[in-house]
Design an enzyme around this catalytic site. Structure first.
Site, PDB file in Angstrom:
ATOM      1  N   GLU A  47      32.114  35.523  39.357  1.00 33.78           N
ATOM      2  CA  GLU A  47      30.877  34.758  39.232  1.00 33.78           C
ATOM      3  C   GLU A  47      30.961  33.662  40.273  1.00 33.78           C
ATOM      4  OE1 GLU A  47      28.531  32.171  38.564  1.00 33.78           O
ATOM      5  OE2 GLU A  47      29.404  31.725  36.595  1.00 33.78           O
ATOM      6  N   CYS A  71      26.486  26.632  39.245  1.00 32.46           N
ATOM      7  CA  CYS A  71      26.326  27.867  40.025  1.00 32.46           C
ATOM      8  C   CYS A  71      24.882  28.330  40.026  1.00 32.46           C
ATOM      9  CB  CYS A  71      27.247  28.948  39.474  1.00 32.46           C
ATOM     10  SG  CYS A  71      27.112  29.138  37.705  1.00 32.46           S
ATOM     11  N   GLU A  90      25.504  27.162  49.554  1.00 32.10           N
ATOM     12  CA  GLU A  90      25.563  26.394  48.311  1.00 32.10           C
ATOM     13  C   GLU A  90      26.021  24.966  48.608  1.00 32.10           C
ATOM     14  OE1 GLU A  90      28.482  27.800  45.399  1.00 32.10           O
ATOM     15  OE2 GLU A  90      26.883  27.710  43.901  1.00 32.10           O
TER      16      GLU A  90
HETATM   17  P1  NAD Z   1      37.453  27.204  44.082  1.00 28.22           P
HETATM   18  O1  NAD Z   1      36.711  28.479  44.025  1.00 28.22           O
HETATM   19  O2  NAD Z   1      38.511  27.105  45.134  1.00 28.22           O
HETATM   20  O3  NAD Z   1      38.145  26.907  42.658  1.00 28.22           O
HETATM   21  C1  NAD Z   1      37.800  27.535  41.454  1.00 28.22           C
HETATM   22  C2  NAD Z   1      39.055  27.886  40.673  1.00 28.22           C
HETATM   23  O4  NAD Z   1      39.854  28.788  41.442  1.00 28.22           O
HETATM   24  C3  NAD Z   1      39.981  26.718  40.346  1.00 28.22           C
HETATM   25  O5  NAD Z   1      40.615  26.948  39.096  1.00 28.22           O
HETATM   26  C4  NAD Z   1      41.025  26.790  41.447  1.00 28.22           C
HETATM   27  O6  NAD Z   1      42.256  26.193  41.100  1.00 28.22           O
HETATM   28  C5  NAD Z   1      41.177  28.288  41.582  1.00 28.22           C
HETATM   29  N1  NAD Z   1      41.696  28.720  42.893  1.00 28.22           N
HETATM   30  C6  NAD Z   1      41.608  28.080  44.083  1.00 28.22           C
HETATM   31  N2  NAD Z   1      42.225  28.807  45.057  1.00 28.22           N
HETATM   32  C7  NAD Z   1      42.706  29.915  44.449  1.00 28.22           C
HETATM   33  C8  NAD Z   1      43.418  31.065  44.923  1.00 28.22           C
HETATM   34  N3  NAD Z   1      43.760  31.197  46.208  1.00 28.22           N
HETATM   35  N4  NAD Z   1      43.720  32.035  44.030  1.00 28.22           N
HETATM   36  C9  NAD Z   1      43.353  31.943  42.743  1.00 28.22           C
HETATM   37  N5  NAD Z   1      42.710  30.871  42.230  1.00 28.22           N
HETATM   38  C10 NAD Z   1      42.373  29.874  43.072  1.00 28.22           C
HETATM   39  O7  NAD Z   1      36.385  26.063  44.244  1.00 28.22           O
HETATM   40  P2  NAD Z   1      36.537  24.551  44.782  1.00 28.22           P
HETATM   41  O8  NAD Z   1      37.344  24.524  46.039  1.00 28.22           O
HETATM   42  O9  NAD Z   1      36.998  23.725  43.656  1.00 28.22           O
HETATM   43  O10 NAD Z   1      35.009  24.226  45.137  1.00 28.22           O
HETATM   44  C11 NAD Z   1      34.458  24.606  46.407  1.00 28.22           C
HETATM   45  C12 NAD Z   1      33.047  25.143  46.263  1.00 28.22           C
HETATM   46  O11 NAD Z   1      33.060  26.294  45.424  1.00 28.22           O
HETATM   47  C13 NAD Z   1      32.045  24.216  45.572  1.00 28.22           C
HETATM   48  O12 NAD Z   1      31.513  23.269  46.416  1.00 28.22           O
HETATM   49  C14 NAD Z   1      31.013  25.212  45.114  1.00 28.22           C
HETATM   50  O13 NAD Z   1      30.146  25.555  46.165  1.00 28.22           O
HETATM   51  C15 NAD Z   1      31.839  26.416  44.735  1.00 28.22           C
HETATM   52  N6  NAD Z   1      32.098  26.455  43.273  1.00 28.22           N
HETATM   53  C16 NAD Z   1      31.294  27.259  42.543  1.00 28.22           C
HETATM   54  C17 NAD Z   1      31.463  27.296  41.162  1.00 28.22           C
HETATM   55  C18 NAD Z   1      30.584  28.165  40.331  1.00 28.22           C
HETATM   56  O14 NAD Z   1      30.273  27.812  39.201  1.00 28.22           O
HETATM   57  N7  NAD Z   1      30.230  29.324  40.815  1.00 28.22           N
HETATM   58  C19 NAD Z   1      32.431  26.516  40.544  1.00 28.22           C
HETATM   59  C20 NAD Z   1      33.268  25.719  41.331  1.00 28.22           C
HETATM   60  C21 NAD Z   1      33.077  25.705  42.701  1.00 28.22           C
END
Ligand code: NAD
Length: 481
Positions: free
Chosen positions: A249, A283, A383
């Site tokens: 998602e 999201c 986004e």
């Molecule tokens: P991210 O996708 O990196 O983080 C989401 C989750 O994934 C966190 O628990 C993080 O620790 C984990 N994660 C990070 N790198 C990982 C890896 N290599 N392998 C497995 N898990 C990993 O998001 P972010 O860096 O915190 O935010 C960046 C952008 O992502 C935001 O600005 C937004 O645009 C988007 N985002 C979207 C949602 C959503 O609801 N779809 C939620 C958070 C962030």
């Protein structure tokens, strides 16, 4: 300062490494707690525990309705602690308290919903030929990994782990390193139930370390991930090496399509709510307004008037807009804002940081409306994850649909018109996982399948549809005579 512990195999344990991750309150910027910086060995312990629990007699002996009873108990405990949970969620994410209260109720509803579903997941009999009895069984997949984002930590954690446990799986959950507090509360609640040790495990840490180790673990049988496209792609790549299915998602650039004949006041209320909720860090945020040219000016006036009135402040004071998660997220938004000028856009409102007296350490962002961008520009397509609305106009249904479908995303679309036939027609042509006609979100939609087209991801969470993620189908053919 308090150091949080992982919850593995029914026990609270410190991570193997002594390093910890400071967790800050977005409203003030102050540190509130340390969370463990789990490494590969901590992930291995949690996956081993989940694996043993899955194969063990205790969990297998649970009847489906007994699994449901545990989830009902969780829903009750969440409601009993709703005040504490809402305050924790607000402290951790900065979101306005009333929004955190809604999240807590949604979390309780997920547990309740999947509790009721636990003994209603079944296979079919299939006519093959006389003398053959053919039937299918829906079996749990095994160890399920849940990687949780920071924007709706409690809701997202609850929806996937409740569905996984309802169907007899075991869980290893990794919350976002920025927002671990309510996941710890969930673990405490599970600990008070009769759930066998190892069925629910919580491991905290950085995404690139703990998250990556969990995604790559060969004993994990399914991964549910919510977050960015880049990380989703990394998770999927790791899962692919082990031939493990994923549910992704990944956010969106969701449009509200406003036709001239709609109830404009209602539409304006929701256009504003859909982009300001959680300071736009959602999201499914309605981050694009596509409005019919003939009513553009009048409608924009309504939107801007409403957004101007939005109160910005710390989550605890229950404003309309709380802070952005942290400096990194704020800088991302700022980069987008700098691109607005380069891309020929104009700010009808906002566009800058807001300093809130007494909370100077928090990153607050003004409600922002941008007009004049090309639909191909960066801000129009990517986004932003802030309270930032981009406006475009259209002259025909076809143009509205083309604009709606003009990004790499396809999560949610709002359609505003009194012509319901047109509503259906546009819904049919828009490429998005959820379409709302004359509403946006239908009150949360625990029961409605949720997920994206295109880079918004695949697989569906919420609703009964999510149960498919956590079951696999076995076909049995028996010669009976
Ligand atoms: P991210 O996708 O990196 O983080 C989401 C989750 O994934 C966190 O628990 C993080 O620790 C984990 N994660 C990070 N790198 C990982 C890896 N290599 N392998 C497995 N898990 C990993 O998001 P972010 O860096 O915190 O935010 C960046 C952008 O992502 C935001 O600005 C937004 O645009 C988007 N985002 C979207 C949602 C959503 O609801 N779809 C939620 C958070 C962030």
């Amino acid at each position: 300062m308090k150091v949080l512990q992982n919850y593995v195999n029914g026990k609270w344990v410190y991570a193997s490494a002594s390093e910890q991750i400071p967790v800050h309150a977005p409203s003030s910027g102050e540190q509130i707690v340390f969370c463990p910086r789990s490494k590969v060995s901590d992930i291995n312990s949690a996956v081993d525990a989940a694996s043993e629990a899955f194969e063990g007699e205790k969990w297998k002996a649970f009847k489906p309705h007994e699994r449901g009873a545990i989830l009902f108990e969780m829903a009750n405990m969440i409601r009993e602690s709703s005040d504490e949970l809402a305050h924790l969620e607000t402290l951790d994410t900065g979101k306005p308290l009333s929004q955190a209260r809604s999240d807590v109720e949604a979390a309780a509803r997920y547990f309740e919903y999947y509790a009721g579903a636990a003994d209603k997941v079944f296979g079919e009999t299939i006519p093959v030929e006389p003398g053959i009895l053919d039937y299918t069984i829906r079996e749990p997949v095994g160890v399920t990994a849940h990687i949780i984002p920071w924007n709706y930590p409690l809701q997202v954690a609850s929806r996937s782990c409740a569905a996984a446990i309802a169907t007899g799986n075991t869980v290893v959950m990794k919350p976002a390193e920025d927002t671990p507090l309510t996941a710890v509360k969930l673990a405490e609640m599970f600990d008070r139930t009769a759930l066998p040790d190892g069925v629910f495990n919580l491991v905290m840490g950085y995404g690139a370390e703990a998250g990556a180790a969990l995604s790559a673990h060969p004993f994990v049988n399914h991964i549910t991930f919510t977050g960015s496209v880049e990380t989703g792609s990394a998770v999927m790549t790791a899962a692919a090496r082990n031939i493990v299915p994923v549910t992704l998602e990944l956010g969106g650039k969701s449009p509200n399509l406003v036709f001239a004949d709609c109830d404009q006041n209602l539409a304006a209320n929701w256009v504003v709510k859909s982009i300001l909720q959680n300071a736009g860090q959602t999201c499914s945020a309605g981050s694009r307004l596509l409005v019919e040219s003939s009513v553009k000016n009048a409608f924009l006036k309504k939107v801007v008037e409403r957004m101007e009135k939005a109160v910005i402040g710390p989550g605890e004071k229950d404003p309309d807009i709380g802070p952005i998660l942290n400096g990194t997220q704020y800088e991302r938004i700022e980069e987008f804002m700098n691109a607005v000028y380069d891309e020929g856009g104009t700010f009808l409102l906002g566009g800058a940081r807001e300093v809130v007296a007494g909370y100077e350490g928090g990153y607050y962002f003004q409600p922002t409306v941008i007009d004049g961008l090309s639909s191909y520009s960066k801000v129009a397509r990517e986004e932003v994850f802030g309270p930032v609305l981009s406006v475009f106009s259209f002259d025909s249904e076809e143009e509205a649909i083309r604009l709606a479908n003009g990004t790499d995303y396809g999560l949610v679309t709002g359609i505003w018109t009194k012509d319901i036939a047109r509503g259906h027609k546009v819904a049919e042509k828009v490429k998005a996982g959820q379409i709302f006609i004359n509403n946006y979100g239908a009150g949360g939609g625990i029961q409605m399948p949720f997920g994206g087209y295109k880079k918004s991801g695949f697989g569906r969470e919420k609703g009964l549809e999510a149960l498919r993620n956590y079951t696999q189908l076995k076909n049995v053919a028996v010669r009976v005579y």
